[in-house]
Design a protein around this motif. Structure first.
Motif, PDB file in Angstrom:
ATOM      1  N   ALA A  80       0.839  -1.192   0.000  1.00 37.17           N
ATOM      2  CA  ALA A  80       0.000   0.000   0.000  1.00 37.17           C
ATOM      3  C   ALA A  80       0.877   1.245   0.000  1.00 37.17           C
ATOM      4  CB  ALA A  80      -0.900   0.017   1.225  1.00 37.17           C
ATOM      5  N   VAL A  81       0.361   2.311  -0.619  1.00 36.82           N
ATOM      6  CA  VAL A  81       1.016   3.615  -0.545  1.00 36.82           C
ATOM      7  C   VAL A  81       0.482   4.297   0.713  1.00 36.82           C
ATOM      8  CG1 VAL A  81       1.285   5.874  -1.610  1.00 36.82           C
ATOM      9  CG2 VAL A  81       1.244   3.830  -3.040  1.00 36.82           C
ATOM     10  N   LEU A  82       1.377   4.647   1.629  1.00 32.45           N
ATOM     11  CA  LEU A  82       1.000   5.326   2.864  1.00 32.45           C
ATOM     12  C   LEU A  82       1.274   6.813   2.722  1.00 32.45           C
ATOM     13  CD1 LEU A  82       2.512   2.917   5.534  1.00 32.45           C
ATOM     14  CD2 LEU A  82       0.207   2.918   4.578  1.00 32.45           C
ATOM     15  N   VAL A  83       0.324   7.625   3.116  1.00 31.29           N
ATOM     16  CA  VAL A  83       0.498   9.071   3.155  1.00 31.29           C
ATOM     17  C   VAL A  83       0.835   9.430   4.598  1.00 31.29           C
ATOM     18  CG1 VAL A  83      -0.615  11.310   2.857  1.00 31.29           C
ATOM     19  CG2 VAL A  83      -1.098   9.458   1.245  1.00 31.29           C
ATOM     20  N   HIS A  84       1.992  10.043   4.805  1.00 31.94           N
ATOM     21  CA  HIS A  84       2.458  10.372   6.148  1.00 31.94           C
ATOM     22  C   HIS A  84       2.199  11.831   6.519  1.00 31.94           C
ATOM     23  CE1 HIS A  84       4.537   6.522   6.414  1.00 31.94           C
ATOM     24  NE2 HIS A  84       4.968   6.748   5.184  1.00 31.94           N
ATOM     25  N   GLN A  85       2.303  12.717   5.532  1.00 29.09           N
ATOM     26  CA  GLN A  85       2.174  14.143   5.809  1.00 29.09           C
ATOM     27  C   GLN A  85       1.792  14.871   4.527  1.00 29.09           C
ATOM     28  OE1 GLN A  85       5.753  15.695   7.547  1.00 29.09           O
ATOM     29  NE2 GLN A  85       5.021  17.779   7.594  1.00 29.09           N
ATOM     30  N   ILE A  86       1.013  15.951   4.675  1.00 35.82           N
ATOM     31  CA  ILE A  86       0.678  16.814   3.550  1.00 35.82           C
ATOM     32  C   ILE A  86       1.199  18.209   3.869  1.00 35.82           C
ATOM     33  CG2 ILE A  86      -1.169  17.801   2.148  1.00 35.82           C
ATOM     34  CD1 ILE A  86      -2.869  15.355   2.892  1.00 35.82           C
ATOM     35  N   ASP A  87       2.031  18.740   2.988  1.00 32.12           N
ATOM     36  CA  ASP A  87       2.606  20.072   3.138  1.00 32.12           C
ATOM     37  C   ASP A  87       1.871  21.000   2.169  1.00 32.12           C
ATOM     38  OD1 ASP A  87       4.087  22.390   3.226  1.00 32.12           O
ATOM     39  OD2 ASP A  87       6.030  21.406   2.888  1.00 32.12           O
ATOM     40  N   TYR A  88       0.842  21.692   2.674  1.00 31.75           N
ATOM     41  CA  TYR A  88       0.024  22.553   1.834  1.00 31.75           C
ATOM     42  C   TYR A  88       0.795  23.768   1.323  1.00 31.75           C
ATOM     43  CZ  TYR A  88      -3.865  19.775   3.574  1.00 31.75           C
ATOM     44  OH  TYR A  88      -4.702  18.730   3.883  1.00 31.75           O
ATOM     45  N   ALA A  89       1.745  24.254   2.099  1.00 28.95           N
ATOM     46  CA  ALA A  89       2.504  25.438   1.705  1.00 28.95           C
ATOM     47  C   ALA A  89       3.333  25.179   0.448  1.00 28.95           C
ATOM     48  CB  ALA A  89       3.412  25.883   2.848  1.00 28.95           C
TER      49      ALA A  89
ATOM     50  N   ASP B 260       2.773  22.399  -1.587  1.00 30.33           N
ATOM     51  CA  ASP B 260       2.014  21.492  -2.459  1.00 30.33           C
ATOM     52  C   ASP B 260       2.729  20.164  -2.676  1.00 30.33           C
ATOM     53  OD1 ASP B 260      -0.141  23.202  -2.811  1.00 30.33           O
ATOM     54  OD2 ASP B 260       0.754  24.171  -4.545  1.00 30.33           O
ATOM     55  N   ARG B 261       2.979  19.463  -1.570  1.00 35.02           N
ATOM     56  CA  ARG B 261       3.642  18.173  -1.662  1.00 35.02           C
ATOM     57  C   ARG B 261       3.138  17.225  -0.584  1.00 35.02           C
ATOM     58  NH1 ARG B 261       9.740  19.146   0.626  1.00 35.02           N
ATOM     59  NH2 ARG B 261       9.114  19.949   2.649  1.00 35.02           N
ATOM     60  N   VAL B 262       3.411  15.943  -0.792  1.00 37.55           N
ATOM     61  CA  VAL B 262       2.940  14.880   0.091  1.00 37.55           C
ATOM     62  C   VAL B 262       4.129  13.985   0.438  1.00 37.55           C
ATOM     63  CG1 VAL B 262       1.448  12.850   0.204  1.00 37.55           C
ATOM     64  CG2 VAL B 262       0.669  14.867  -0.990  1.00 37.55           C
ATOM     65  N   LEU B 263       4.253  13.611   1.703  1.00 35.74           N
ATOM     66  CA  LEU B 263       5.261  12.636   2.112  1.00 35.74           C
ATOM     67  C   LEU B 263       4.601  11.262   2.060  1.00 35.74           C
ATOM     68  CD1 LEU B 263       8.149  12.171   3.137  1.00 35.74           C
ATOM     69  CD2 LEU B 263       7.244  12.384   5.468  1.00 35.74           C
ATOM     70  N   ALA B 264       5.084  10.392   1.160  1.00 40.90           N
ATOM     71  CA  ALA B 264       4.454   9.090   0.948  1.00 40.90           C
ATOM     72  C   ALA B 264       5.505   7.989   0.879  1.00 40.90           C
ATOM     73  CB  ALA B 264       3.637   9.111  -0.337  1.00 40.90           C
ATOM     74  N   SER B 265       5.045   6.755   1.116  1.00 39.28           N
ATOM     75  CA  SER B 265       5.937   5.604   1.048  1.00 39.28           C
ATOM     76  C   SER B 265       5.129   4.368   0.670  1.00 39.28           C
ATOM     77  CB  SER B 265       6.615   5.363   2.402  1.00 39.28           C
ATOM     78  OG  SER B 265       5.648   4.944   3.356  1.00 39.28           O
TER      79      SER B 265
ATOM     80  N   PHE C  39      -1.295  12.781  -6.421  1.00 39.29           N
ATOM     81  CA  PHE C  39       0.154  12.886  -6.574  1.00 39.29           C
ATOM     82  C   PHE C  39       0.681  11.654  -7.296  1.00 39.29           C
ATOM     83  CE2 PHE C  39      -0.671  10.771  -2.589  1.00 39.29           C
ATOM     84  CZ  PHE C  39       0.272   9.761  -2.511  1.00 39.29           C
ATOM     85  N   TYR C  40       1.836  11.824  -7.923  1.00 41.91           N
ATOM     86  CA  TYR C  40       2.512  10.698  -8.558  1.00 41.91           C
ATOM     87  C   TYR C  40       3.523  10.123  -7.580  1.00 41.91           C
ATOM     88  CZ  TYR C  40       0.617  11.297 -13.212  1.00 41.91           C
ATOM     89  OH  TYR C  40      -0.230  11.350 -14.285  1.00 41.91           O
ATOM     90  N   PHE C  41       3.406   8.827  -7.345  1.00 46.94           N
ATOM     91  CA  PHE C  41       4.409   8.100  -6.570  1.00 46.94           C
ATOM     92  C   PHE C  41       5.168   7.257  -7.590  1.00 46.94           C
ATOM     93  CE2 PHE C  41       6.166   4.925  -3.742  1.00 46.94           C
ATOM     94  CZ  PHE C  41       6.631   5.719  -2.715  1.00 46.94           C
ATOM     95  N   GLY C  42       6.329   7.745  -7.981  1.00 44.39           N
ATOM     96  CA  GLY C  42       7.023   7.158  -9.127  1.00 44.39           C
ATOM     97  C   GLY C  42       6.230   7.518 -10.371  1.00 44.39           C
ATOM     98  N   SER C  43       5.830   6.517 -11.137  1.00 43.13           N
ATOM     99  CA  SER C  43       5.016   6.777 -12.326  1.00 43.13           C
ATOM    100  C   SER C  43       3.543   6.462 -12.078  1.00 43.13           C
ATOM    101  CB  SER C  43       5.524   5.927 -13.496  1.00 43.13           C
ATOM    102  OG  SER C  43       5.389   4.554 -13.186  1.00 43.13           O
ATOM    103  N   PHE C  44       3.188   6.138 -10.837  1.00 42.80           N
ATOM    104  CA  PHE C  44       1.835   5.729 -10.479  1.00 42.80           C
ATOM    105  C   PHE C  44       1.063   6.899  -9.868  1.00 42.80           C
ATOM    106  CE2 PHE C  44      -1.245   3.553  -7.746  1.00 42.80           C
ATOM    107  CZ  PHE C  44      -1.816   2.709  -8.682  1.00 42.80           C
ATOM    108  N   PHE C  45      -0.099   7.266 -10.459  1.00 39.72           N
ATOM    109  CA  PHE C  45      -0.899   8.367  -9.932  1.00 39.72           C
ATOM    110  C   PHE C  45      -1.796   7.866  -8.803  1.00 39.72           C
ATOM    111  CE2 PHE C  45      -4.664  11.170  -9.929  1.00 39.72           C
ATOM    112  CZ  PHE C  45      -4.022  12.368  -9.655  1.00 39.72           C
TER     113      PHE C  45
END
Length: 72
Positions: free
Chosen positions: A15-24, A26-31, A57-63
């Protein structure tokens, strides 16, 4: 390792886990399964089948569309 706030299931063992969203910025910390988190830019993707754009967001080439991420 940052705690997960959302999950997008890929398979029964991954699974792709979302750890944090940085709105300032426009990015997401994912793994994948909590390993090696990386920052991914938030973007929109157009879906021809619905004629709508989805925020995600794109995680690698996966949306990964936010609409399909389950909150934890």
């Amino acid at each position: 390792m940052p705690e997960a706030i959302g999950v997008y299931c890929l398979t029964n063992t991954g699974a792709v886990l979302v750890h944090q969203i940085d709105y300032a910025d426009d990015r997401v910390l994912a793994s994948v399964n909590g390993e090696n988190p990386e920052w991914c830019a938030i973007t929109e993707e157009y879906y021809e089948c619905t004629g709508e754009t989805e925020l995600g967001f794109y995680f690698g080439s996966f949306f990964v569309p936010f609409i399909e991420v389950m909150r934890m």
